[in-house]
Write an enzyme that holds these catalytic residues in place. Structure first.
Site, PDB file in Angstrom:
ATOM      1  N   ASP A  36       0.842  -1.203   0.000  1.00 12.24           N
ATOM      2  CA  ASP A  36       0.000   0.000   0.000  1.00 12.24           C
ATOM      3  C   ASP A  36       0.879   1.255   0.000  1.00 12.24           C
ATOM      4  O   ASP A  36       1.766   1.389   0.837  1.00 12.24           O
ATOM      5  CB  ASP A  36      -0.880   0.020   1.260  1.00 12.24           C
ATOM      6  CG  ASP A  36      -1.796   1.234   1.282  1.00 12.24           C
ATOM      7  OD1 ASP A  36      -2.854   1.170   0.624  1.00 12.24           O
ATOM      8  OD2 ASP A  36      -1.443   2.244   1.925  1.00 12.24           O
ATOM      9  N   TYR A  60       2.802   9.947   0.149  1.00 15.30           N
ATOM     10  CA  TYR A  60       3.823   9.343   1.034  1.00 15.30           C
ATOM     11  C   TYR A  60       5.246   9.538   0.492  1.00 15.30           C
ATOM     12  O   TYR A  60       6.213   9.349   1.221  1.00 15.30           O
ATOM     13  CB  TYR A  60       3.594   7.837   1.216  1.00 15.30           C
ATOM     14  CG  TYR A  60       2.250   7.412   1.770  1.00 15.30           C
ATOM     15  CD1 TYR A  60       1.395   8.317   2.397  1.00 15.30           C
ATOM     16  CD2 TYR A  60       1.839   6.084   1.672  1.00 15.30           C
ATOM     17  CE1 TYR A  60       0.162   7.916   2.882  1.00 15.30           C
ATOM     18  CE2 TYR A  60       0.605   5.675   2.165  1.00 15.30           C
ATOM     19  CZ  TYR A  60      -0.224   6.598   2.755  1.00 15.30           C
ATOM     20  OH  TYR A  60      -1.444   6.189   3.240  1.00 15.30           O
ATOM     21  N   LYS A 116      -2.729   5.999  -4.239  1.00 13.60           N
ATOM     22  CA  LYS A 116      -3.895   6.866  -3.976  1.00 13.60           C
ATOM     23  C   LYS A 116      -3.730   8.254  -4.592  1.00 13.60           C
ATOM     24  O   LYS A 116      -2.622   8.799  -4.613  1.00 13.60           O
ATOM     25  CB  LYS A 116      -4.101   7.018  -2.459  1.00 13.60           C
ATOM     26  CG  LYS A 116      -4.053   5.709  -1.701  1.00 13.60           C
ATOM     27  CD  LYS A 116      -4.389   5.851  -0.227  1.00 13.60           C
ATOM     28  CE  LYS A 116      -4.047   4.570   0.514  1.00 13.60           C
ATOM     29  NZ  LYS A 116      -2.664   4.544   1.051  1.00 13.60           N
ATOM     30  N   HIS A 151      -7.900   9.262  -2.020  1.00 11.12           N
ATOM     31  CA  HIS A 151      -7.325   9.190  -0.663  1.00 11.12           C
ATOM     32  C   HIS A 151      -8.273   9.769   0.395  1.00 11.12           C
ATOM     33  O   HIS A 151      -8.439   9.205   1.471  1.00 11.12           O
ATOM     34  CB  HIS A 151      -5.991   9.944  -0.647  1.00 11.12           C
ATOM     35  CG  HIS A 151      -5.048   9.516   0.420  1.00 11.12           C
ATOM     36  ND1 HIS A 151      -3.677   9.518   0.264  1.00 11.12           N
ATOM     37  CD2 HIS A 151      -5.267   9.069   1.681  1.00 11.12           C
ATOM     38  CE1 HIS A 151      -3.106   9.096   1.380  1.00 11.12           C
ATOM     39  NE2 HIS A 151      -4.045   8.825   2.263  1.00 11.12           N
ATOM     40  N   ARG A 181      10.069  -7.264  12.422  1.00 14.34           N
ATOM     41  CA  ARG A 181       8.663  -6.930  12.711  1.00 14.34           C
ATOM     42  C   ARG A 181       7.753  -7.199  11.520  1.00 14.34           C
ATOM     43  O   ARG A 181       6.647  -7.721  11.675  1.00 14.34           O
ATOM     44  CB  ARG A 181       8.535  -5.467  13.100  1.00 14.34           C
ATOM     45  CG  ARG A 181       9.075  -5.158  14.475  1.00 14.34           C
ATOM     46  CD  ARG A 181       8.934  -3.684  14.708  1.00 14.34           C
ATOM     47  NE  ARG A 181       9.488  -3.271  15.963  1.00 14.34           N
ATOM     48  CZ  ARG A 181       9.762  -2.022  16.265  1.00 14.34           C
ATOM     49  NH1 ARG A 181       9.550  -1.062  15.374  1.00 14.34           N
ATOM     50  NH2 ARG A 181      10.260  -1.706  17.434  1.00 14.34           N
ATOM     51  N   GLN A 206       7.198 -10.794  11.407  1.00  8.47           N
ATOM     52  CA  GLN A 206       6.305 -11.204  12.496  1.00  8.47           C
ATOM     53  C   GLN A 206       4.847 -10.846  12.171  1.00  8.47           C
ATOM     54  O   GLN A 206       3.929 -11.645  12.367  1.00  8.47           O
ATOM     55  CB  GLN A 206       6.751 -10.463  13.764  1.00  8.47           C
ATOM     56  CG  GLN A 206       5.939 -10.713  14.993  1.00  8.47           C
ATOM     57  CD  GLN A 206       6.194  -9.645  16.067  1.00  8.47           C
ATOM     58  OE1 GLN A 206       5.261  -9.041  16.566  1.00  8.47           O
ATOM     59  NE2 GLN A 206       7.445  -9.421  16.428  1.00  8.47           N
TER      60      GLN A 206
HETATM   61  P1  NDP Z   1       0.569   1.125  11.959  1.00 10.73           P
HETATM   62  O1  NDP Z   1      -0.587   0.822  12.860  1.00 10.73           O
HETATM   63  O2  NDP Z   1       0.849   0.185  10.838  1.00 10.73           O
HETATM   64  O3  NDP Z   1       1.839   1.309  12.876  1.00 10.73           O
HETATM   65  C1  NDP Z   1       3.118   1.519  12.348  1.00 10.73           C
HETATM   66  C2  NDP Z   1       4.101   1.629  13.516  1.00 10.73           C
HETATM   67  O4  NDP Z   1       4.135   0.409  14.245  1.00 10.73           O
HETATM   68  C3  NDP Z   1       5.518   1.910  13.094  1.00 10.73           C
HETATM   69  O5  NDP Z   1       6.045   2.822  14.037  1.00 10.73           O
HETATM   70  C4  NDP Z   1       6.223   0.561  13.205  1.00 10.73           C
HETATM   71  O6  NDP Z   1       7.577   0.710  13.517  1.00 10.73           O
HETATM   72  C5  NDP Z   1       5.462  -0.066  14.364  1.00 10.73           C
HETATM   73  N1  NDP Z   1       5.399  -1.524  14.280  1.00 10.73           N
HETATM   74  C6  NDP Z   1       5.015  -2.260  13.201  1.00 10.73           C
HETATM   75  N2  NDP Z   1       4.994  -3.572  13.524  1.00 10.73           N
HETATM   76  C7  NDP Z   1       5.374  -3.671  14.824  1.00 10.73           C
HETATM   77  C8  NDP Z   1       5.545  -4.761  15.714  1.00 10.73           C
HETATM   78  N3  NDP Z   1       5.301  -6.016  15.338  1.00 10.73           N
HETATM   79  N4  NDP Z   1       5.962  -4.491  16.981  1.00 10.73           N
HETATM   80  C9  NDP Z   1       6.199  -3.215  17.384  1.00 10.73           C
HETATM   81  N5  NDP Z   1       6.057  -2.145  16.582  1.00 10.73           N
HETATM   82  C10 NDP Z   1       5.633  -2.366  15.309  1.00 10.73           C
HETATM   83  O7  NDP Z   1       0.329   2.610  11.405  1.00 10.73           O
HETATM   84  P2  NDP Z   1       0.269   3.369  10.020  1.00 10.73           P
HETATM   85  O8  NDP Z   1      -0.400   4.654  10.327  1.00 10.73           O
HETATM   86  O9  NDP Z   1       1.581   3.382   9.342  1.00 10.73           O
HETATM   87  O10 NDP Z   1      -0.772   2.533   9.125  1.00 10.73           O
HETATM   88  C11 NDP Z   1      -0.399   1.489   8.274  1.00 10.73           C
HETATM   89  C12 NDP Z   1      -0.492   1.900   6.809  1.00 10.73           C
HETATM   90  O11 NDP Z   1      -1.824   2.285   6.477  1.00 10.73           O
HETATM   91  C13 NDP Z   1       0.336   3.138   6.438  1.00 10.73           C
HETATM   92  O12 NDP Z   1       1.724   2.865   6.379  1.00 10.73           O
HETATM   93  C14 NDP Z   1      -0.314   3.504   5.121  1.00 10.73           C
HETATM   94  O13 NDP Z   1       0.143   2.647   4.087  1.00 10.73           O
HETATM   95  C15 NDP Z   1      -1.799   3.271   5.437  1.00 10.73           C
HETATM   96  N6  NDP Z   1      -2.488   4.490   5.929  1.00 10.73           N
HETATM   97  C16 NDP Z   1      -3.505   5.009   5.153  1.00 10.73           C
HETATM   98  C17 NDP Z   1      -4.169   6.138   5.534  1.00 10.73           C
HETATM   99  C18 NDP Z   1      -5.250   6.688   4.671  1.00 10.73           C
HETATM  100  O14 NDP Z   1      -5.667   7.845   4.875  1.00 10.73           O
HETATM  101  N7  NDP Z   1      -5.760   5.943   3.714  1.00 10.73           N
HETATM  102  C19 NDP Z   1      -3.855   6.849   6.797  1.00 10.73           C
HETATM  103  C20 NDP Z   1      -2.823   6.190   7.581  1.00 10.73           C
HETATM  104  C21 NDP Z   1      -2.183   5.056   7.146  1.00 10.73           C
HETATM  105  P3  NDP Z   1       8.805   0.261  12.559  1.00 10.73           P
HETATM  106  O15 NDP Z   1       8.492   0.681  11.166  1.00 10.73           O
HETATM  107  O16 NDP Z   1       9.947   0.984  13.153  1.00 10.73           O
HETATM  108  O17 NDP Z   1       8.923  -1.228  12.694  1.00 10.73           O
END
Ligand code: NDP
Length: 335
Positions: free
Chosen positions: A76, A81, A110, A143, A289, A292
């Site tokens: 995605d 972004y 998007k 979006h 991560r 996982q």
């Molecule tokens: P997430 O809920 O996916 O959280 C991401 C965070 O969680 C990062 O800081 C990451 O750190 C951490 N993380 C991921 N996996 C783990 C784990 N197993 N243990 C501990 N920490 C973890 O948030 P997002 O807001 O990024 O949402 C996901 C995706 O959704 C976005 O990247 C985007 O593609 C989409 N999105 C779409 C939107 C829209 O308006 N349509 C709005 C917001 C998001 P690290 O990377 O350091 O591992």
């Protein structure tokens, strides 16, 4: 010696595919399929809250390469972004290596809010395709339902006009499927009753604090796939706002469930979303991560465990773009 190497290669192949096995393919209302789990690639808000976190190294490219190796087939992204180019590089590399074929991948991008005019949609998608180095994407989403100029002042463009541009993009073969993101139920209903082409997917925030039962039910009734963004919500203290409701990742009840399945709390939170019929797209640029996160298809939560997870629903949003609250098409609650 030869047999040992063959066995070794076979074991490697099995391990390589282990993560992707069990990921459901979800049928879209246009006849295509979307993998039921994906990788998010938004780097988030910059520290200090001013603007987006800049893309300064090749962390997204690396993450997408690791993700494809781990079995992810659904990525995605979005124009805003600024990660499309790195995703394109990763895809090119993995196809050249023979790890995947283009048709095995599902790429979503998007349309940003500053290109909502009907005739701006196709050029905006062509620009994304250039960045991604692809001939087509699998899913193109509006979006947000609201438009603004590049300088962020509000622009009034009916999303029904924008949708006509989306339909044209699909007819031109630049995207296989089209859908929307952050539309509320009224906006979705109006779109459906005024268009010949139904959105194939809705992308919205879904996590333990925001389970979105009304929109999920509506989408089920209309055969629209639901992709869940920010799937961890406020699970991690470093990301949770001070007023965010529980649970956190150390919640004793969640830790107990996770231990039972030899999983982590983030994994059981993702599995719960899968059980709700949502396609989670967790973001991670950390190899361990992201590996996982996709490893959630070899266990099943019991009904009492799901009931407990349901009880965390507070209708609480992590993503709330208050700077657009005065826009007539602001999709969320205004209080
Ligand atoms: P997430 O809920 O996916 O959280 C991401 C965070 O969680 C990062 O800081 C990451 O750190 C951490 N993380 C991921 N996996 C783990 C784990 N197993 N243990 C501990 N920490 C973890 O948030 P997002 O807001 O990024 O949402 C996901 C995706 O959704 C976005 O990247 C985007 O593609 C989409 N999105 C779409 C939107 C829209 O308006 N349509 C709005 C917001 C998001 P690290 O990377 O350091 O591992």
């Amino acid at each position: 010696m030869k047999i040992v190497s063959v066995l070794f290669l076979y074991t490697l192949a099995v391990i390589n595919n282990a993560w992707c096995s069990g990921i459901p393919q979800i049928k879209l209302n246009d006849g295509r399929e979307i993998p039921g789990f994906g990788l998010g690639t938004w780097l988030g808000i910059a520290k200090g809250g001013q603007g987006l976190e800049p893309v300064k190294d090749d962390s997204v490219q690396k993450a997408v390469e690791w993700a494809i190796d781990a079995g992810y087939r659904h990525i995605d992204t979005a124009r805003i972004y600024e990660t499309e180019q790195q995703i394109g590089e990763a895809i090119k590399k993995k196809i050249a290596e023979g790890t995947v074929k283009r048709e095995e991948l599902f790429i979503t991008t998007k349309l940003w809010n500053d290109a909502h005019a009907r005739d701006e949609v196709v050029p905006a998608l062509r620009q994304s395709l250039k960045e991604l180095n692809l001939d087509y994407v699998d899913l193109y989403l509006i979006h947000w339902p609201l438009a603004h100029f590049t300088n962020l002042t509000f622009e009034i463009i009916d999303y029904l006009d924008t949708w006509e541009g989306m339909v044209e993009a699909q007819q031109l073969g630049l995207t296989k499927s089209i859908g929307v993101s952050n539309f509320n139920k009224d906006q979705l209903e109006r779109l459906i009753s005024n268009s010949k082409v139904k959105p194939a997917a809705l992308q919205i925030e879904v996590n333990l604090n925001l389970q979105q039962s009304v929109l999920r039910d509506y989408c089920k009734e209309h055969n629209i796939a639901v992709t869940g963004y920010t799937p961890f919500g406020s699970l991690f203290p470093s990301k949770a706002a001070p007023n965010a409701p529980p649970p956190r990742v150390d919640d004793p009840a969640l830790v107990k469930i996770a231990k039972k399945y030899n999983k982590s709390v983030p994994q059981i939170a993702l599995r719960y979303l899968v059980d709700l019929g949502v396609i989670p797209i967790p973001k991670s640029t950390t190899k361990s991560r992201l590996e996982q996160n996709i490893d959630v298809f070899d266990f099943e939560l019991t009904q009492p465990e799901k009931d407990l997870m349901k009880s965390y629903d507070r209708g609480y949003r992590s993503v709330e773009p208050k700077m657009w609250i005065q826009h007539p098409e602001y999709p969320f609650e205004k209080n």
